[in-house]
Design an enzyme around this catalytic site. Structure first.
Site, PDB file in Angstrom:
ATOM      1  N   GLU A 159      -6.021  -1.506  -5.706  1.00 54.15           N
ATOM      2  CA  GLU A 159      -4.624  -1.040  -5.814  1.00 54.15           C
ATOM      3  C   GLU A 159      -3.666  -2.171  -6.170  1.00 54.15           C
ATOM      4  OE1 GLU A 159      -3.454   1.352  -2.477  1.00 54.15           O
ATOM      5  OE2 GLU A 159      -5.214   2.641  -2.617  1.00 54.15           O
ATOM      6  N   GLU A 260     -11.109   5.643  -2.570  1.00 55.47           N
ATOM      7  CA  GLU A 260     -10.530   6.279  -1.395  1.00 55.47           C
ATOM      8  C   GLU A 260      -9.963   7.622  -1.814  1.00 55.47           C
ATOM      9  OE1 GLU A 260      -7.532   3.885   0.532  1.00 55.47           O
ATOM     10  OE2 GLU A 260      -8.579   2.020   0.010  1.00 55.47           O
TER      11      GLU A 260
END
Length: 347
Positions: A159, A260
């Site tokens: 991220e 995720e």
């Protein structure tokens, strides 16, 4: 799942993606509609490092927030979640801060259970990384991963496109330089069992100002593509977020892992289960996706969320149906421990 909820109540804050904290309305533009994405039919492959993806189907896995952040506690949390999901989850996920040694006792515990592992390594300031001041630390991590011996998925600084990481990422160019620097040291050390997983947030493709694609180091630097995807307060559908990412992914000959995904919003009655129902069919529609890892945690301090199934039996049922589908139980890679591998105790 009910047992997972109990495990989560006493656990400290997680160090994974800070769900909800990275969003800002300042200077943003309206997200474009998702592109029309046809599945990639051309073959996918890695650069030869780490586990080879299954020919058909996709592995499922999880990270579960444990009651005790020890090897025993993490293994117990995984086992309990896995049993509730039908006992077939293939991937165990572990997070490590930049200066934390790994693999360690937790990885050994998951290895003893025959799980393929995804290790998320936090990274640090990109310009400091390139300067060389951390080269000794990086070589230590490379040595330890090599000695671990078995194939792993190494998710380096996931991220990176989050706005709240801008001060340490500096720019896409700085991030790419840091990635190449760290991976280059692993190459010099002869580490071939770790597959390099590049994992922005799916929102980074839906929100143009985040420029997630600009952080891509190149096909010669990446073994697995990856995205993290959550419904967000706007309740964007799973397919909506993933279509933005898959439009990018299908242009590259790499397998995809969803690093995720989870139900981090309460929603109206049935909304969580409806979001989850999209996941399995979407993965089957896109055979480029070879793995998906659920993020299960109850967080009681900001950012507050609950992605467990403790109070949501409908979503638990949907997840279990997916986890016990034969499509999500392809053969595992060879995870046998090489002879002479040193043991690790404590953590």
């Amino acid at each position: 799942m009910a047992a997972v909820l109990g495990l989560a109540l006493l656990a400290p804050a997680v160090t994974a993606c800070e769900i909800g904290s990275e969003r800002s309305d300042e200077g943003t533009t309206a997200a474009p509609p998702p592109p029309t994405v046809t599945p990639r039919t051309a073959p996918v492959r890695t650069t030869g490092r780490g586990p080879e993806p299954p020919e058909q189907g996709a592995w499922l896995g999880t990270w579960v927030k444990p009651q005790y952040h020890t090897a025993t506690g993490r293994a117990a949390a995984f086992d309990e979640f896995n049993r509730a999901a039908g006992g077939t989850l293939a991937i165990a996920h572990m997070f490590h801060e930049w200066n934390e040694p790994f693999p360690g006792a937790s990885e050994r515990a998951f290895q003893a259970r025959g799980r393929l592992q995804m290790i998320s390594w936090q990274g640090t300031d990109t310009r400091s990384t390139v300067s060389g001041i951390y080269d000794t630390l990086i070589r230590e991590r490379a040595r330890d991963v090599k000695e671990f011996g078995v194939p792993v998925l190494l998710r380096y600084r996931w991220e990176m496109d989050r706005p709240n990481l801008a001060a340490s990422m500096h720019s896409p160019e700085d991030y790419v330089a840091a990635w190449k620097h760290v991976r280059g040291i692993f190459t010099e050390m002869g580490v071939t069992n770790a597959a390099w997983v590049w994992c922005p947030h799916a929102d980074g493709f839906a929100e143009p100002q985040r420029r997630a694609a600009a952080y891509y180091p190149g096909d010669d630097q990446v073994d697995w593509l990856c995205a993290d995807v959550y419904p967000s307060p706007e309740w964007n559908s799973f397919s909506n977020r993933m279509d933005h990412f898959m439009a990018f992914a299908k242009k590259h000959p790499r397998p995809v892992v969803i690093g995720e995904f989870g139900l981090t919003q309460d929603g109206r009655p049935g909304q969580r289960a409806d979001w989850m129902r999209e996941v399995g069919p979407y993965l089957k529609k896109h055979p480029q996706i070879k793995a998906a890892v659920y993020f299960a945690a109850k967080q009681t301090q900001k950012p507050i969320y609950d992605s467990t199934f403790g109070d949501d039996p409908e979503s638990e049922k949907v997840f279990r149906e997916m986890a016990t589908d034969p499509y999500f139980q392809p053969p595992m890679p060879d995870l046998s421990v090489p002879s002479g591998t040193p043991s690790v105790s404590g953590e």
